[in-house]
Motif scaffolding. Structure first.
Motif, PDB file in Angstrom:
ATOM      1  N   SER A  31       0.823  -1.215   0.000  1.00 21.76           N
ATOM      2  CA  SER A  31       0.000   0.000   0.000  1.00 21.76           C
ATOM      3  C   SER A  31       0.856   1.264   0.000  1.00 21.76           C
ATOM      4  N   ALA A  32       2.082   1.161   0.505  1.00 16.13           N
ATOM      5  CA  ALA A  32       2.987   2.317   0.507  1.00 16.13           C
ATOM      6  C   ALA A  32       3.753   2.452  -0.804  1.00 16.13           C
ATOM      7  N   GLY A  33       3.610   1.467  -1.697  1.00 10.19           N
ATOM      8  CA  GLY A  33       4.309   1.522  -2.974  1.00 10.19           C
ATOM      9  C   GLY A  33       5.781   1.205  -2.882  1.00 10.19           C
ATOM     10  N   ARG A  34       6.191   0.509  -1.827  1.00 11.85           N
ATOM     11  CA  ARG A  34       7.620   0.253  -1.627  1.00 11.85           C
ATOM     12  C   ARG A  34       8.196  -0.733  -2.636  1.00 11.85           C
ATOM     13  N   TYR A  35       7.387  -1.674  -3.092  1.00 15.50           N
ATOM     14  CA  TYR A  35       7.886  -2.646  -4.063  1.00 15.50           C
ATOM     15  C   TYR A  35       7.946  -2.059  -5.467  1.00 15.50           C
ATOM     16  N   ASP A  36       7.095  -1.100  -5.724  1.00 18.01           N
ATOM     17  CA  ASP A  36       7.069  -0.456  -7.037  1.00 18.01           C
ATOM     18  C   ASP A  36       6.814   1.037  -6.846  1.00 18.01           C
ATOM     19  N   PRO A  37       7.875   1.796  -6.587  1.00 26.24           N
ATOM     20  CA  PRO A  37       7.712   3.238  -6.330  1.00 26.24           C
ATOM     21  C   PRO A  37       7.051   3.985  -7.481  1.00 26.24           C
ATOM     22  N   ASN A  38       7.098   3.408  -8.683  1.00 20.86           N
ATOM     23  CA  ASN A  38       6.519   4.078  -9.852  1.00 20.86           C
ATOM     24  C   ASN A  38       5.072   3.671 -10.114  1.00 20.86           C
ATOM     25  N   SER A  39       4.502   2.865  -9.220  1.00 21.67           N
ATOM     26  CA  SER A  39       3.125   2.417  -9.420  1.00 21.67           C
ATOM     27  C   SER A  39       2.170   3.605  -9.432  1.00 21.67           C
ATOM     28  N   GLN A  40       1.196   3.531 -10.318  1.00 17.18           N
ATOM     29  CA  GLN A  40       0.237   4.613 -10.485  1.00 17.18           C
ATOM     30  C   GLN A  40      -1.041   4.321  -9.697  1.00 17.18           C
ATOM     31  N   LEU A  41      -1.505   5.317  -8.972  1.00 20.21           N
ATOM     32  CA  LEU A  41      -2.749   5.189  -8.217  1.00 20.21           C
ATOM     33  C   LEU A  41      -3.953   5.294  -9.149  1.00 20.21           C
ATOM     34  N   PRO A  42      -5.057   4.606  -8.819  1.00 18.76           N
ATOM     35  CA  PRO A  42      -5.178   3.597  -7.755  1.00 18.76           C
ATOM     36  C   PRO A  42      -4.661   2.242  -8.223  1.00 18.76           C
ATOM     37  N   PHE A  43      -4.298   1.379  -7.278  1.00 21.49           N
ATOM     38  CA  PHE A  43      -3.901   0.016  -7.624  1.00 21.49           C
ATOM     39  C   PHE A  43      -4.442  -0.943  -6.571  1.00 21.49           C
ATOM     40  N   ASP A  44      -4.526  -2.212  -6.955  1.00 23.76           N
ATOM     41  CA  ASP A  44      -5.144  -3.215  -6.094  1.00 23.76           C
ATOM     42  C   ASP A  44      -4.157  -3.745  -5.059  1.00 23.76           C
ATOM     43  N   VAL A  45      -4.690  -4.484  -4.087  1.00 27.98           N
ATOM     44  CA  VAL A  45      -3.868  -4.980  -2.990  1.00 27.98           C
ATOM     45  C   VAL A  45      -4.398  -6.344  -2.544  1.00 27.98           C
ATOM     46  N   GLY A  46      -3.536  -7.123  -1.887  1.00 30.60           N
ATOM     47  CA  GLY A  46      -3.903  -8.470  -1.442  1.00 30.60           C
ATOM     48  C   GLY A  46      -3.152  -9.519  -2.232  1.00 30.60           C
ATOM     49  N   LEU A  47      -2.501 -10.458  -1.546  1.00 29.08           N
ATOM     50  CA  LEU A  47      -1.598 -11.399  -2.208  1.00 29.08           C
ATOM     51  C   LEU A  47      -2.150 -12.806  -2.389  1.00 29.08           C
ATOM     52  N   GLU A  48      -3.145 -13.195  -1.609  1.00 28.12           N
ATOM     53  CA  GLU A  48      -3.577 -14.593  -1.660  1.00 28.12           C
ATOM     54  C   GLU A  48      -5.031 -14.708  -1.236  1.00 28.12           C
ATOM     55  N   ALA A  49      -5.698 -15.709  -1.781  1.00 29.51           N
ATOM     56  CA  ALA A  49      -7.103 -15.917  -1.434  1.00 29.51           C
ATOM     57  C   ALA A  49      -7.499 -17.358  -1.718  1.00 29.51           C
ATOM     58  N   LEU A  50      -8.616 -17.725  -1.138  1.00 30.72           N
ATOM     59  CA  LEU A  50      -9.202 -19.047  -1.334  1.00 30.72           C
ATOM     60  C   LEU A  50     -10.635 -18.835  -1.799  1.00 30.72           C
ATOM     61  N   GLY A  51     -11.046 -19.572  -2.822  1.00 31.29           N
ATOM     62  CA  GLY A  51     -12.393 -19.352  -3.317  1.00 31.29           C
ATOM     63  C   GLY A  51     -12.900 -20.470  -4.205  1.00 31.29           C
ATOM     64  N   ILE A  52     -13.984 -20.169  -4.908  1.00 32.08           N
ATOM     65  CA  ILE A  52     -14.660 -21.134  -5.768  1.00 32.08           C
ATOM     66  C   ILE A  52     -14.693 -20.587  -7.191  1.00 32.08           C
ATOM     67  N   VAL A  53     -14.383 -21.436  -8.152  1.00 33.26           N
ATOM     68  CA  VAL A  53     -14.425 -21.017  -9.550  1.00 33.26           C
ATOM     69  C   VAL A  53     -15.862 -20.672  -9.934  1.00 33.26           C
ATOM     70  N   GLU A  54     -16.057 -19.423 -10.342  1.00 37.56           N
ATOM     71  CA  GLU A  54     -17.380 -18.937 -10.731  1.00 37.56           C
ATOM     72  C   GLU A  54     -17.651 -19.183 -12.212  1.00 37.56           C
ATOM     73  N   SER A  55     -16.649 -18.926 -13.036  1.00 40.20           N
ATOM     74  CA  SER A  55     -16.768 -19.181 -14.476  1.00 40.20           C
ATOM     75  C   SER A  55     -15.377 -19.249 -15.080  1.00 40.20           C
ATOM     76  N   VAL A  56     -15.287 -19.825 -16.275  1.00 40.25           N
ATOM     77  CA  VAL A  56     -13.988 -19.977 -16.940  1.00 40.25           C
ATOM     78  C   VAL A  56     -14.088 -19.490 -18.380  1.00 40.25           C
ATOM     79  N   GLY A  57     -12.960 -18.983 -18.895  1.00 43.27           N
ATOM     80  CA  GLY A  57     -12.897 -18.587 -20.293  1.00 43.27           C
ATOM     81  C   GLY A  57     -12.923 -19.803 -21.199  1.00 43.27           C
ATOM     82  N   LYS A  58     -13.249 -19.597 -22.459  1.00 45.14           N
ATOM     83  CA  LYS A  58     -13.452 -20.729 -23.371  1.00 45.14           C
ATOM     84  C   LYS A  58     -12.187 -21.530 -23.652  1.00 45.14           C
ATOM     85  N   ASN A  59     -11.013 -20.936 -23.409  1.00 48.48           N
ATOM     86  CA  ASN A  59      -9.763 -21.656 -23.659  1.00 48.48           C
ATOM     87  C   ASN A  59      -9.236 -22.391 -22.424  1.00 48.48           C
ATOM     88  N   VAL A  60      -9.911 -22.242 -21.299  1.00 54.59           N
ATOM     89  CA  VAL A  60      -9.448 -22.858 -20.049  1.00 54.59           C
ATOM     90  C   VAL A  60      -9.992 -24.278 -19.942  1.00 54.59           C
TER      91      VAL A  60
END
Length: 212
Positions: free
Chosen positions: A53-82
Motif C-alpha cells: 500500500s505504501a508503494g515500496r515494491y514499485d515506487p513508480n506504481s500509479q494510483l489507484p492500484f489493487d492490494v492483497g496477495l492470496e485468497a481461497l475461493g470457488i471457480v465462478e466461471s472460466v474462459g473458453k480456452n481454459v
C-alpha cells in the motif's frame, strides 16, 4: 451473476492501511478467454500488505492500484480456452496484488486446486513458500542438521518448524512467551528458547557451539 463487485484499492500511498485504501465497486464482467473468475471466500492478510500500500515494491506504481496477495475461493466461471479448471472447483489463488476483492480474475497458472474450503490452506502460499524456499533452496537443510528458526511461532516460522522436522532436522525455535513456547513444543520443536527468560547468546554458545 451480479453486475458489480467490491474490492479494496489503494488511493494514497501509505503504510497506514486504513488511510491508504478505499472500497470501490467495479463491473463484474465475464472472464477473458484465458482467464478464470474466482469468487473469494477467504483472503489472506499479510504483514507486507502495508509495504504494497505504501508503494515500496514499485515506487513508480500509479494510483489507484489493487492490494492483497492470496485468497481461497470457488471457480465462478472460466474462459473458453481454459481446460484445467471447472465451475464450482475449490482453488487457492496468488499473485497480483489483487485478492482483497469479492471476485478475482486469474490465469490458470495462478491457481492451485484444493480439496476443500479450509482457510488454513491460505497460509501455505506466502508463509508456506517463504519457509520452504528459505529452508530448501537457501538453507539446503539435510537430515541431522541443526536449524534455528526465529519468530518461530509466527505465520512463516511455525510452518518452517514443521517443514524442518519433516526433513529430519534438529529444530531450535526462538520465541518470546510461554504461550508460544507451548505451541512450539506441540509442533515438535526440539529446543525452545524464550529470549525473554533466557540469554540467547549463552544458550547457543553452551548448547550448540558448532552451530554458533
Amino acid at each position: 451473476m451480479s453486475k458489480n463487485y467490491n474490492k479494496l484499492s489503494v488511493f494514497k500511498k501509505s503504510t497506514d492501511f486504513r488511510e491508504a485504501v478505499r472500497v470501490v465497486s467495479v463491473p463484474l464482467n465475464p472472464p477473458n478467454d484465458d482467464e478464470v473468475l474466482v469468487k473469494t471466500i477467504y483472503a489472506g492478510v499479510n504483514a507486507t500488505d502495508i509495504n504494497i500500500s505504501a508503494g515500496r515494491y514499485d515506487p513508480n506504481s500509479q494510483l489507484p492500484f489493487d492490494v492483497g496477495l492470496e485468497a481461497l475461493g470457488i471457480v465462478e466461471s472460466v474462459g473458453k480456452n481454459v481446460t484445467t479448471f471447472k465451475v464450482g472447483q475449490n482453488v487457492l489463488t496468488f499473485g497480483g496484488p489483487r485478492t482483497y476483492a469479492e471476485y478475482i480474475y486469474a490465469k490458470p497458472d495462478e491457481l492451485i486446486p484444493i480439496p476443500s474450503l479450509k482457510p488454513e490452506f491460505i497460509g501455505l502460499l506466502v508463509c508456506g513458500l517463504t519457509a520452504t524456499i528459505g529452508l530448501d533452496e537457501l538453507g539446503r537443510i539435510q537430515k541431522g542438521d541443526k536449524v534455528l528458526i526465529t519468530a518461530s511461532a509466527g505465520g512463516t516460522g511455525h510452518i518452517g518448524i514443521q517443514w524442518a522436522k519433516q526433513k529430519g532436522a534438529y529444530v531450535i525455535g526462538l520465541t518470546s512467551s510461554e504461550e508460544k513456547a507451548k505451541l512450539l513444543k506441540e509442533l515438535g520443536t526440539d529446543r525452545v528458547i524464550n529470549y525473554k527468560t533466557e540469554n540467547l547468546d549463552e544458550v547457543l554458545t553452551k548448547e550448540f557451539p558448532v552451530l554458533y
